[in-house]
Design a protein around this motif. Structure first.
Motif, PDB file in Angstrom:
ATOM      1  N   ASP A  74       9.965   7.829  14.499  1.00 31.66           N
ATOM      2  CA  ASP A  74       9.014   7.081  13.661  1.00 31.66           C
ATOM      3  C   ASP A  74       8.793   5.675  14.210  1.00 31.66           C
ATOM      4  O   ASP A  74       7.654   5.175  14.238  1.00 31.66           O
ATOM      5  CB  ASP A  74       9.521   7.011  12.211  1.00 31.66           C
ATOM      6  CG  ASP A  74       9.463   8.359  11.508  1.00 31.66           C
ATOM      7  OD1 ASP A  74       8.752   9.262  11.995  1.00 31.66           O
ATOM      8  OD2 ASP A  74      10.137   8.501  10.453  1.00 31.66           O
ATOM      9  N   SER A  75       9.858   5.037  14.660  1.00 34.80           N
ATOM     10  CA  SER A  75       9.756   3.686  15.219  1.00 34.80           C
ATOM     11  C   SER A  75       8.907   3.694  16.493  1.00 34.80           C
ATOM     12  O   SER A  75       8.065   2.807  16.692  1.00 34.80           O
ATOM     13  CB  SER A  75      11.152   3.146  15.521  1.00 34.80           C
ATOM     14  OG  SER A  75      11.070   1.899  16.139  1.00 34.80           O
ATOM     15  N   ASP A  78       5.307   4.097  15.472  1.00 34.16           N
ATOM     16  CA  ASP A  78       4.792   2.829  14.941  1.00 34.16           C
ATOM     17  C   ASP A  78       4.514   1.834  16.060  1.00 34.16           C
ATOM     18  O   ASP A  78       3.466   1.164  16.071  1.00 34.16           O
ATOM     19  CB  ASP A  78       5.775   2.224  13.931  1.00 34.16           C
ATOM     20  CG  ASP A  78       5.838   3.012  12.635  1.00 34.16           C
ATOM     21  OD1 ASP A  78       4.925   3.833  12.389  1.00 34.16           O
ATOM     22  OD2 ASP A  78       6.817   2.803  11.878  1.00 34.16           O
ATOM     23  N   THR A  82       0.981   0.204  17.201  1.00 36.88           N
ATOM     24  CA  THR A  82       0.794  -1.252  17.307  1.00 36.88           C
ATOM     25  C   THR A  82       0.233  -1.621  18.673  1.00 36.88           C
ATOM     26  O   THR A  82      -0.718  -2.405  18.779  1.00 36.88           O
ATOM     27  CB  THR A  82       2.138  -1.974  17.070  1.00 36.88           C
ATOM     28  OG1 THR A  82       2.616  -1.643  15.769  1.00 36.88           O
ATOM     29  CG2 THR A  82       1.987  -3.467  17.195  1.00 36.88           C
TER      30      THR A  82
END
Length: 107
Positions: A74-75, A78, A82
């Motif tokens: 998930d990181s 993300d 970004t």
């Protein structure tokens, strides 16, 4: 008949002794097997308990590892979003700048 009696008297006690010895051996073997079973039973129960605890621990750690891996994924997603957004912004600004410069140089 006398010879038969002689041999019966000679070998009779040996036969009885052998039968007694065989009975005692059988009894001793049965007692030994019973004692081994009694001693082995708690050891086997302890081993089974340990195996179950190990299995539970492995499942717990696997679940935790799965959660950590999901968090990392998930990181990464993300962060990728970004960076994608930032790259799109830079591209848009660059495109606008190039267009402005191009229009100015056409004048």
């Amino acid at each position: 008949m006398g010879l038969t009696s002689f041999f019966k008297n000679l070998f009779g006690p040996a036969k009885e002794t052998a039968e007694d010895l065989a009975d005692k051996t059988e009894t001793t073997a049965e007692e030994t097997i019973t004692k081994i079973k009694e001693v082995a039973e708690p050891i086997l129960e302890t081993a089974a308990d340990f195996a179950n605890e190990a299995k539970d621990a492995i499942i717990d750690y696997a679940d935790k590892a799965s959660d950590v891996i999901e968090d990392i994924i998930d990181s990464i997603i993300d962060d990728a979003d970004t960076h994608k957004t930032a790259a799109e912004t830079v591209f848009d600004v660059s495109e606008e700048s190039v267009t402005e410069i191009s229009e100015e140089s056409d004048k």
